[in-house]
Design an enzyme around this catalytic site. Structure first.
Site, PDB file in Angstrom:
ATOM      1  N   ASP A 194       0.708  -0.866  -0.339  1.00 29.09           N
ATOM      2  CA  ASP A 194      -0.148   0.065   0.316  1.00 29.09           C
ATOM      3  C   ASP A 194       0.840   0.898  -0.064  1.00 29.09           C
ATOM      4  O   ASP A 194       2.223   0.479   0.095  1.00 29.09           O
ATOM      5  CB  ASP A 194      -1.058  -0.165   1.273  1.00 29.09           C
ATOM      6  CG  ASP A 194      -2.404   0.741   0.948  1.00 29.09           C
ATOM      7  OD1 ASP A 194      -2.250   1.566  -0.154  1.00 29.09           O
ATOM      8  OD2 ASP A 194      -2.928   0.706   1.892  1.00 29.09           O
TER       9      ASP A 194
HETATM   10  C1  BGC Z   1      -5.136   3.504   0.181  1.00 24.81           C
HETATM   11  C2  BGC Z   1      -4.904   2.579  -0.957  1.00 24.81           C
HETATM   12  C3  BGC Z   1      -4.844   2.837  -2.699  1.00 24.81           C
HETATM   13  C4  BGC Z   1      -3.904   3.919  -2.389  1.00 24.81           C
HETATM   14  C5  BGC Z   1      -3.720   4.022  -3.522  1.00 24.81           C
HETATM   15  C6  BGC Z   1      -3.752   4.123   0.195  1.00 24.81           C
HETATM   16  O1  BGC Z   1      -3.785   4.807   0.890  1.00 24.81           O
HETATM   17  O2  BGC Z   1      -4.920   3.221   1.512  1.00 24.81           O
HETATM   18  O3  BGC Z   1      -5.836   1.534  -0.829  1.00 24.81           O
HETATM   19  O4  BGC Z   1      -4.946   1.808  -3.601  1.00 24.81           O
HETATM   20  O5  BGC Z   1      -3.330   4.602  -1.324  1.00 24.81           O
HETATM   21  O6  BGC Z   1      -4.208   5.671  -3.817  1.00 24.81           O
END
Ligand code: BGC
Length: 773
Positions: free
Chosen positions: A325
């Site tokens: 993530d």
């Molecule tokens: C979130 C994810 C997301 C990623 C990219 C993160 O902060 O937890 O769900 O896919 O950002 O945008």
């Protein structure tokens, strides 16, 4: 390009074929894996004619190996790097530099055919090996046409509808250059304080698994006439759009519902509650899995060897990408398990994390780590192979650019809008309708539309609204006004004060209260310590109740809210979630009865914040609640049951269930029949739900668990016999050893229109004992 390079690219351009060998693993996996729900009722799982069969891999290993052999360690680490663009869709200046140097695998947030082509061109024209970039984006519930939030889509209990939403989302995103979505979000959520419950399939692992399958097959089904998704010997399967299941795993179990907080749960809970939807996504051939930003049982998910390697890779035979993530490698230092970028990088390479999202640590420290560790070098090669294989299967070597001229016509098409409207209407859950106040009869009464959501547009899009635009949608006020004639058929106050609202209400016969949360109050980093409505909204509802006029409360939110006061004071109540681009029109369809509500809650609605967690599939306890007995499990100041139970939702017609019959088939498994009758005056859709409780088990098991559902549309007075089949897996439970399944001799089979069942019978596998209740 050298001659050998040209040959290599030609062969990669032919695309990679899938290997049927992996179907064997798939079948073995089904037999031995205790967490798959695929053996439930035949009606439950939608199957697309184009659904890819079995687990796939590439047959172009040699081509990829040849390319890999030409890559420097920096170029390899560059492939393992996915960086974020600006929110408005532009890429950052450093992306271009890195792409030209061949040090970038891809970017996310960067979108539109023009912008993605521009950056792709830089990679292909300037970089040494001309490896195409991968463009990713969070297409959670639509790209330009925004469907209801995932929790709203889960309320439809309509897997085919969800697949269609996924397909349209993928088609639109592809038109804008995107090839990978960070979706579906598959975190089971039992705590509505957690803002990301909005993105989740709700509280139930069975429903979550059916929905996981629907999302992934839908994202994969974006074939066009020229690009069939079926495999023939001369036309290998070509993946059009890749899906990434997230957040692996148990992110929804964050302590106190506070986002990113610690997760400490038993292996049983992990396996029974949080893993199943991911398992279903893997069975549906998901291409990528994103680890959670949280830890699980003291190990951050991004470097959790148990969940990533023991479960995902070994038990489930998953061969796709595992990505972190946002900034998770950097955050390993905050978790306190890595003292430096080098240590974080080493931990991530040790666990086999293929892609680092954003932190840049692979590029920064990967070389140093690789120089010291042969294992890290092997891990890098394995990851780069997987990344190149995904790029090849997406056809990026063959077709790296997106047709700019086709983009705008592909977005927000009349078809997409019609589907969004239909699904939004299906996502609304009618929770109360005293004296059949709804549906309203157009122009027969004066309606006052009050509350903070009467004019809102952006809020209706929800917290992850991708490229959705408020300028392309209507507010509830605009939509209602466009449906009735006369200037004063819908009255709205001149301002948002309580006095103005009350003055307006005086001139109306019926009040619609458009209440709820703003979209900033749910989604990521939007946990709440209280799930009540804001005080001003409660005051408004109270004042309207005191006026004695009938009111319809419509609650927009990204989570179930504790709304006992609103539920008691209003004559009708609709849970509308955040319904997307066509939400206002869809709500108008429901309010005026053009569409009969059919939504069912995918989560329990608590009575109060203090009752959290409240979910239907809880354990019995040694002292189950008994009214009048103090020493049983209960609160002294609150009831145990939720205000509205999981699976609940009303219709403008009425239904009745009768004649539950259970027969045993030749394998001593139950075949269940129940009759559904539409006893009202309108055509309507009812979702019949099948629950199971096991008796006399070696471990404690939930009081009931959903094991099947069927959505049936019936004409007035029509009767239909609904059939469910249950197999061993649907009846069994996970043993004390957490590895094998036990089939109990007797179970109680319950059928209902919510998780408060209406009919039940005991079924024993030896078919000797069967009693009615
Ligand atoms: C979130 C994810 C997301 C990623 C990219 C993160 O902060 O937890 O769900 O896919 O950002 O945008």
């Amino acid at each position: 390009m050298t001659l050998s390079n040209m040959a290599l690219f030609k062969s990669l351009k032919r695309g990679c074929e899938y290997n049927a060998f992996f179907e064997v693993f798939f079948i073995i996996g089904l037999v031995i894996c205790p967490f798959s729900f695929s053996l439930a009722s035949a009606e439950v799982r939608p199957t697309s004619p184009h659904e890819p069969k079995g687990h796939r891999t590439m047959n172009c290993d040699k081509d990829i190996d040849r390319l890999l052999n030409q890559m420097t360690i920096d170029e390899k680490l560059g492939q393992m790097q996915l960086l974020d663009g600006f929110e408005d869709g532009r890429y950052k200046p450093e992306h271009r530099d890195l792409a030209e140097m061949g040090l970038l695998g891809g970017v996310f947030n960067v979108r539109s055919a023009r912008i993605t082509n521009d950056l792709q061109k830089a990679a292909l024209e300037k970089s040494r090996l001309k490896i195409p970039l991968l463009f990713a984006y969070d297409v959670l519930h639509g790209y330009r046409t925004i469907f209801p939030i995932p929790l709203g889509l889960a309320s439809t209990w309509n897997p085919q509808g969800i697949s269609l939403a996924a397909k349209i989302s993928a088609q639109e995103a592809r038109a804008a250059g995107i090839k990978l979505t960070f979706a579906p979000m598959l975190d089971i959520a039992r705590d509505p304080r957690w803002g990301r419950i909005a993105e989740s399939p709700g509280e139930d692992p069975y429903l979550g698994s059916v929905i996981a399958n629907a999302w992934v097959t839908g994202f994969h089904s974006t074939e066009t006439k020229d690009e069939p998704a079926t495999t023939t010997p001369d036309k290998p399967y070509r993946l059009q759009f890749a899906a990434c299941a997230k957040h692996f795993v148990a992110y929804g179990a964050a302590e106190g519902g506070r986002d990113y907080n610690t997760v400490d749960i038993s292996d049983r809970t992990l396996r029974e509650i949080y893993l199943p939807p991911f398992r279903a996504a893997v069975e549906a051939n998901v291409n990528c899995v994103m680890t959670a930003a949280s830890e699980i049982n003291a190990i951050p998910s991004v470097i959790n060897d148990y969940t990533i390697n023991s479960v995902l890779r070994k038990e489930w035979q998953y061969s796709g990408l595992v990505i972190s993530d946002f900034n998770s490698l950097f955050e390993l230092q905050n978790h306190g398990v890595a003292a430096s970028p080098q240590e974080a990088t080493k931990l991530a390479l040790d666990v086999g994390l293929d892609i680092d999202l954003v932190s840049g640590y692979y590029l920064k420290s990967g070389v140093e780590v690789a120089q010291k560790s042969a294992n890290a070098r092997l891990a890098i090669d394995r990851s780069v192979r997987r990344i190149l294989a995904l790029k090849a299967s997406l056809g990026l070597f063959e077709n790296p650019f997106t047709d700019q001229s086709a983009e705008s016509a592909s977005l927000l098409s009349p078809h997409a809008k019609a589907v969004a409207r239909e699904l939004a209407a299906q996502s609304f859950v009618l929770l109360k309708n005293d004296r059949s106040l709804l549906p309203l009869v157009i122009n027969s009464s004066k309606i006052a539309l009050l509350g903070p959501h009467a004019q809102s547009k952006a809020d209706l899009l929800g917290p992850w609204s991708a490229d959705g635009k408020e300028s392309e949608m209507r507010s509830l006020e605009q939509s209602l006004k466009s449906r009735c004639s006369g200037a004063d058929c819908i009255l709205t106050p001149p301002d948002q004060t309580l006095q103005a609202a009350l003055d307006t209400a005086k001139h109306a016969d019926i009040i619609i209260l458009a209440l709820g949360e703003s979209r900033e109050w749910s989604g990521e980093a939007a946990s709440r310590s209280s799930i009540e409505l804001p005080k001003e909204q409660l005051k408004l509802a109270n004042a309207i109740a005191n006026s004695g006029k009938p009111s319809i409360a419509v609650v927009f939110s990204g989570r179930p809210l504790a709304i006992p006061q609103i539920a008691e004071q209003s004559s009708a109540l609709i849970q509308a979630w955040f319904p997307g681009t066509m939400g206002a029109e869809a709500l108008t369809d429901i309010l005026f009865g053009d569409v009969n509500p059919s939504g069912k809650l995918p989560v329990s609605i608590p009575r109060s914040t203090g009752q959290i967690p409240v979910y239907y599939n809880h354990k019995p306890t040694g002292r189950p609640f008994q009214s009048g007995n103090r020493y049983t499990s209960k609160y002294i100041d609150e009831k145990n049951d939720p205000f509205f139970p999981f699976g609940f939702g009303l219709s403008y017609t009425t239904f009745k269930l009768s004649d539950l019959n259970i027969r045993s088939n030749s394998n001593s498994l139950p075949q269940i029949q129940v009759t559904l009758e539409n006893t009202g005056k309108r055509v309507g859709i009812e979702t019949v739900q099948l629950y199971v409780r096991r008796l006399n088990t070696s471990v404690t098991t939930p009081i009931r668990e959903l094991r099947g559902f069927f959505r049936a549309e019936l004409k007035p007075l029509e009767k239909r016999v609904i059939n469910f089949k249950l197999n061993n897996e649907g009846l069994s439970y996970l043993n004390r050893d957490l590895k094998s399944l036990t089939l109990p001799r007797c179970v109680i089979i319950e059928v209902g229109r919510s998780s408060v069942p209406e009919l039940s019978k005991e079924f024993c596998t030896d078919n000797r004992k069967r009693q009615s209740h």
